[in-house]
Design a protein around this motif. Structure first.
Motif, PDB file in Angstrom:
ATOM      1  N   GLY A 351      -2.185 -10.919  46.499  1.00 53.13           N
ATOM      2  CA  GLY A 351      -2.366 -12.010  47.376  1.00 53.13           C
ATOM      3  C   GLY A 351      -3.597 -11.288  47.977  1.00 53.13           C
ATOM      4  N   ARG A 352      -3.755 -10.808  49.432  1.00 55.84           N
ATOM      5  CA  ARG A 352      -5.362 -10.525  49.741  1.00 55.84           C
ATOM      6  C   ARG A 352      -4.525  -8.830  50.429  1.00 55.84           C
ATOM      7  NH1 ARG A 352      -4.819 -14.282  54.855  1.00 55.84           N
ATOM      8  NH2 ARG A 352      -2.243 -13.560  54.207  1.00 55.84           N
ATOM      9  N   GLY A 353      -5.184  -7.893  50.571  1.00 51.90           N
ATOM     10  CA  GLY A 353      -5.615  -6.548  50.908  1.00 51.90           C
ATOM     11  C   GLY A 353      -6.168  -5.784  51.546  1.00 51.90           C
ATOM     12  N   ALA A 456       8.794 -11.767  58.724  1.00 52.56           N
ATOM     13  CA  ALA A 456      10.094 -10.605  58.428  1.00 52.56           C
ATOM     14  C   ALA A 456       9.028 -10.415  57.140  1.00 52.56           C
ATOM     15  CB  ALA A 456      11.132 -11.481  57.329  1.00 52.56           C
ATOM     16  N   LEU A 457       8.313 -10.791  56.476  1.00 48.09           N
ATOM     17  CA  LEU A 457       6.997 -10.611  56.026  1.00 48.09           C
ATOM     18  C   LEU A 457       6.001  -9.352  56.232  1.00 48.09           C
ATOM     19  CD1 LEU A 457       6.678 -13.375  53.456  1.00 48.09           C
ATOM     20  CD2 LEU A 457       8.407 -11.936  52.891  1.00 48.09           C
ATOM     21  N   ASN A 458       5.875  -9.036  57.471  1.00 52.31           N
ATOM     22  CA  ASN A 458       4.986  -8.446  58.248  1.00 52.31           C
ATOM     23  C   ASN A 458       5.353  -7.060  59.590  1.00 52.31           C
ATOM     24  OD1 ASN A 458       2.082  -9.856  56.775  1.00 52.31           O
ATOM     25  ND2 ASN A 458       3.658 -10.971  57.230  1.00 52.31           N
ATOM     26  N   ALA A 493      -3.004  -4.247  60.246  1.00 50.75           N
ATOM     27  CA  ALA A 493      -2.464  -3.803  59.434  1.00 50.75           C
ATOM     28  C   ALA A 493      -1.485  -4.140  58.369  1.00 50.75           C
ATOM     29  CB  ALA A 493      -1.685  -2.555  59.693  1.00 50.75           C
ATOM     30  N   SER A 494      -1.217  -5.704  58.390  1.00 53.47           N
ATOM     31  CA  SER A 494      -0.140  -6.575  58.296  1.00 53.47           C
ATOM     32  C   SER A 494      -0.957  -6.567  56.478  1.00 53.47           C
ATOM     33  CB  SER A 494       0.111  -7.832  58.782  1.00 53.47           C
ATOM     34  OG  SER A 494       0.776  -7.623  59.879  1.00 53.47           O
ATOM     35  N   TYR A 495      -2.390  -6.062  56.322  1.00 53.84           N
ATOM     36  CA  TYR A 495      -3.206  -6.851  55.290  1.00 53.84           C
ATOM     37  C   TYR A 495      -2.393  -5.354  53.506  1.00 53.84           C
ATOM     38  CZ  TYR A 495      -5.091 -10.104  57.369  1.00 53.84           C
ATOM     39  OH  TYR A 495      -4.836 -12.068  57.813  1.00 53.84           O
ATOM     40  N   ILE A 496      -2.474  -4.550  54.629  1.00 51.14           N
ATOM     41  CA  ILE A 496      -1.648  -3.676  53.227  1.00 51.14           C
ATOM     42  C   ILE A 496      -1.244  -3.722  51.835  1.00 51.14           C
ATOM     43  CG2 ILE A 496      -1.941  -0.225  53.389  1.00 51.14           C
ATOM     44  CD1 ILE A 496      -3.578  -1.126  55.987  1.00 51.14           C
ATOM     45  N   ASN A 548      13.434  -8.191  49.367  1.00 47.74           N
ATOM     46  CA  ASN A 548      13.090  -9.115  51.215  1.00 47.74           C
ATOM     47  C   ASN A 548      11.546  -9.060  50.965  1.00 47.74           C
ATOM     48  OD1 ASN A 548      15.814  -9.332  51.309  1.00 47.74           O
ATOM     49  ND2 ASN A 548      15.235  -7.783  52.694  1.00 47.74           N
ATOM     50  N   TRP A 549      10.453  -8.791  49.912  1.00 46.49           N
ATOM     51  CA  TRP A 549       9.569  -8.851  50.511  1.00 46.49           C
ATOM     52  C   TRP A 549       8.633  -9.695  49.543  1.00 46.49           C
ATOM     53  CZ3 TRP A 549       7.229  -6.061  54.981  1.00 46.49           C
ATOM     54  CH2 TRP A 549       7.587  -5.045  55.201  1.00 46.49           C
ATOM     55  N   GLY A 550       9.378  -9.712  48.801  1.00 46.78           N
ATOM     56  CA  GLY A 550       9.318 -10.818  46.812  1.00 46.78           C
ATOM     57  C   GLY A 550       8.602 -10.187  46.447  1.00 46.78           C
ATOM     58  N   PHE A 551       8.324  -8.820  46.171  1.00 45.63           N
ATOM     59  CA  PHE A 551       7.797  -8.368  44.955  1.00 45.63           C
ATOM     60  C   PHE A 551       8.613  -7.447  44.231  1.00 45.63           C
ATOM     61  CE2 PHE A 551       6.514  -5.259  48.571  1.00 45.63           C
ATOM     62  CZ  PHE A 551       6.271  -4.719  48.203  1.00 45.63           C
ATOM     63  N   VAL A 552       7.840  -6.379  43.354  1.00 42.18           N
ATOM     64  CA  VAL A 552       8.714  -5.712  42.173  1.00 42.18           C
ATOM     65  C   VAL A 552       7.352  -4.284  42.133  1.00 42.18           C
ATOM     66  CG1 VAL A 552       9.725  -4.801  40.563  1.00 42.18           C
ATOM     67  CG2 VAL A 552      10.291  -6.617  40.921  1.00 42.18           C
TER      68      VAL A 552
END
Ligand SMILES: C[S@@+](CC[C@H](N)C(=O)[O-])C[C@H]1O[C@@H](n2cnc3c(N)ncnc32)[C@H](O)[C@@H]1O
Length: 727
Positions: A351-353, A456-458, A493-496, A548-552
């Motif tokens: 996504g974004r970073g 939940a995701l941030n 910071a949520s974009y990190i 939970n965050w949807g990634f490995v």
């Protein structure tokens, strides 16, 4: 969770049915009053933890249709487990409210049919009494009502979205005659209503004052009077954290003719809380110019100027911040956000970073960010606290305490201040599709389920200060393994994105998140930090940590964990057990002989040989802890050469490249930074001590600088360094 899933499945079978076993009004009244009394009794008793648990229903969107386009429906016609789209209900409360996870009240419709009504995401009792939200005789409209079976098998109307409910004033034309009070406010003049509003303000009843002022405005046609009433209402809006409305009532930005000092001051207050510091400063400058004797304005201007400076320079009085975090509960600090040289960019597969737009050195400030929202949980206080437990059967996730509170805090903030909503709603929210409108009929629409998903995701857990957790970790007092119950949302910071071996590290002072470079960073590098601190344990399920965050995670450490055969992991565990036994033996005996250190070194060597990838690529996180013990032993025994060697080893284990850890005059240099842990401060201080004893003054100073840099990275600042580590 499983039991409730079954209840939900049973309820689903009745979806669309009209219940024929609804209790009669009297039974419902008695039962409701008994439950309310039990709640009061429980909340009054000492040493009990009041757990308010609640099941979140499957996500459903808020109503986005204007009330004018909805048609009425009565309680009798409601169907179970159904969202009555296109319909609305006109209801009157027939009991006072009972506050559980939500606010519960019995309501009746015009036909006299009764139902339980559950209102969620309403403000907590501390900021708004439940009776200020809804009370006996309150008249309200529920848009697109959702009727369902409760966990106890009763039936209830449930409102999860703040925007799905509208409270009607007695003077509202939609209030049926039957429900209108005998003495109508319609007969009252605007001036009388304004005075009533003023009296309510003096009593601290701000919500009621807003209603009075709003009624007064309906009856006032004189521009000057309207201006005064709005100005008064703006104060009530400020007191209830409705800053958009407060600002609008002041007449900002032009204020009209004969600008009053009150209007300017209130506008500045609203701007301040909306973090529009520069506009706030300009407004206060205008106020000071027009009313030079206003001392309050002078103080407010100085405060706004400080926020502008923090925001533009990143210069914070960290000593003050630490003192404030120690003093204030909740630890919500009054400071601005500083954003360093970073920008948001797209990243393939993530996504974004957040990226660095300038090169940075380890320890440099990247962000010092005020929380968008922060829920404080006092980890030390155990009894008599009320705890919210939210369970989502659909996502099989539970939110407890801080996180459950955070959903409510954010929902309220967005609902009250739509102008700042996009900062939050633009954050990553996975596959959940929110509604594509944020207002209907001039009123904000807030999707609670979008807030929940985004939260939940941030969300990040946080200690009261990283200084405290650093001290706990350093003195081995940290028994909770850094699991924090307080939590918050920090927008930038949520974009990190995550990496177990990040290049930046977050720390906290109250609700301020401080992010510093933990390595030297080149321009246009993606900034990464671990969402959860890596422990270096090579367990099969390590890779699932972030489901939970949807990634490995694909960082080198996780790659190495996946690639390491289980036989090697077992061998390593055996060696570690031997090492632990040796450590225990050494701590119980006063002398640590040469034999023991030799055994120690042998085991460490054997352990190191179980790793195939160089520590520079994959830090050996399981080994630095025993290696630190070895440093302590050598330093205690004044084996300075061995001590320096052991320091070099620990740094290399953590992926550092260092030079000059010897008795020569050549400088001590960290050529490449590795993985930073709290104990590194101690490691560099041992180096300082060794160099000092060897009369290598310059190297000793250099070691201290590195200790300070690590301290700055893990604690957030280094003004408290000398107090934490007195020399
Ligand atoms: C706090 S957000 C980070 C910003 C997010 N990438 C965005 O586009 O706004 C967390 C989400 O970013 C993604 N993410 C974070 N770290 C990742 C990683 N190492 N690999 C893949 N996705 C990642 C996941 O979707 C995760 O739920």
């Amino acid at each position: 969770m499983q039991q409730h899933k079954r209840v939900l499945q049973e309820a689903k079978k009745r979806q669309g049915q009209r219940p024929h076993d609804r209790k009669n009004k009297d039974t419902m009244l008695v039962e409701f009053m008994m439950t309310s009394m039990a709640t009061v009794a429980r909340s009054g008793s000492k040493n009990t933890q009041l757990v308010h648990s609640s099941f979140v229903p499957p996500a459903y969107p808020p109503c986005t249709t204007s009330l004018d386009d909805l048609t009425p429906i009565r309680i009798e016609d409601l169907r179970l487990e159904k969202h009555h789209r296109g319909r609305y209900m006109l209801l009157r409360a027939i009991t006072p409210p009972n506050r559980m996870t939500g606010i519960l009240v019995l309501v009746e419709d015009e036909a006299g049919e009764v139902s339980l009504l559950q209102l969620y995401q309403q403000e907590g009792e501390a900021s708004r009494a439940a009776t200020d939200v809804v009370d006996k005789h309150s008249i309200l409209v529920v848009k697109e009502p959702f009727f369902k079976t409760t966990a106890s098998g009763d039936y209830s109307l449930r409102v999860d979205h703040l925007s799905d409910i509208e409270f009607l004033d007695n003077g509202d034309a939609r209030v049926p005659r039957l429900w209108q009070p005998r003495i109508m406010e319609t007969g009252q003049s605007a001036d009388a209503l304004k005075l009533e509003g003023n009296a309510l303000m003096r009593e601290g009843k701000y919500w009621r004052a807003i209603n009075k002022y709003s009624s007064a405005l309906v009856h006032s046609a004189m521009p000057q009077e309207v201006k005064v009433i709005k100005r008064n209402r703006s104060l009530a809006y400020l007191k209830t954290s409705q800053y958009d409305a407060a600002l609008s009532d002041t007449g900002f930005p032009d204020f009209g003719e004969e600008t009053s000092d009150k209007a300017l001051f209130r506008a500045a207050e609203a701007l301040y809380h909306l973090t529009r510091y520069e506009e706030c400063r300009q407004t206060l400058e205008k106020l000071c110019k027009l009313f030079p004797t206003n001392q309050e304005a002078v103080a407010a201007l100085a405060r706004a100027q400080r926020r502008c400076d923090e925001n533009s320079t990143g210069q914070f009085d960290f000593k003050l911040l630490q003192a404030e975090a120690k003093k204030h509960r909740p630890p919500h600090l009054d400071h601005a956000t500083y954003t360093g040289p970073v920008e948001v960019r797209k990243v393939k597969g993530k996504g974004r970073g957040l990226f660095a737009t300038q090169a940075m050195k380890a320890g440099d400030l990247v962000l010092c960010e005020k929380a968008f929202s922060h829920a404080h949980v006092d980890d030390e206080k155990e009894s008599n606290a009320s705890l919210t437990l939210l369970m989502n059967v659909e996502t099989e996730k539970g939110f407890m305490g801080g996180q459950a509170d955070l959903i409510q805090l954010i929902t309220q903030k967005l609902y009250k201040n739509p102008s700042i909503a996009s900062g939050f709603t633009d954050l990553y929210h996975g596959a959940y599709e929110g509604v594509n409108t944020n207002s209907v009929g001039g009123k904000p629409v807030v999707d609670t389920f979008l807030v929940e998903r985004t939260m939940a995701l941030n969300v990040f857990g946080c200690p009261i200060t990283s200084l405290k957790s650093h001290k706990d970790v350093s003195s081995a007092q940290d028994t909770k393994g850094n699991k924090f119950h307080s939590c918050g949302i920090w927008i930038k910071a949520s974009y990190i994105n995550h990496s177990c071996l990040g290049n930046v590290r977050r720390s906290f002072i109250g609700d301020m998140m401080i992010i510093r470079a933990a390595k030297d960073i080149e321009t246009l590098t993606e900034l990464l930090f671990p969402y959860e601190a890596p422990d270096g344990i090579y367990a099969a399920k390590s890779g699932q940590k972030f489901t939970n965050w949807g990634f490995v995670c694909t960082c080198p450490l996780c790659g190495d964990i996946r690639d390491t055969p289980s036989t090697v992991v077992t061998q390593r565990q055996t060696l570690l057990q031997q090492l632990n036994r040796l450590c225990k033996a050494s701590s119980s005996s006063s002398s640590t002989g040469i034999d023991m250190t030799k055994k120690f070194e042998r085991l460490m060597k054997a352990l190191n040989e179980t790793y195939t990838r160089p520590a520079e690529q994959v830090p050996r996180l399981l080994l630095w802890d025993p290696q630190l013990l070895l440093i302590r032993i050598y330093m205690e025994q004044h084996h300075l050469t061995k001590g320096l060697e052991a320091i070099g080893k620990i740094l290399r284990l953590l992926g550092f490249t260092v030079m000059g850890l010897d008795r020569t005059a050549a400088g001590f240099v960290v050529a490449k930074w590795g993985h930073v842990v709290d104990h590194l401060v101690e490691v560099f201080l041992h180096a300082r001590s060794a160099f000092e004893q060897l009369a290598l003054g310059e190297k000793s100073r250099q070691a201290e600088q590195y200790a300070r840099t690590v301290y700055r990275v893990v604690v957030g600042e280094d003004v408290s360094f000398d107090q934490t580590y007195p020399s």
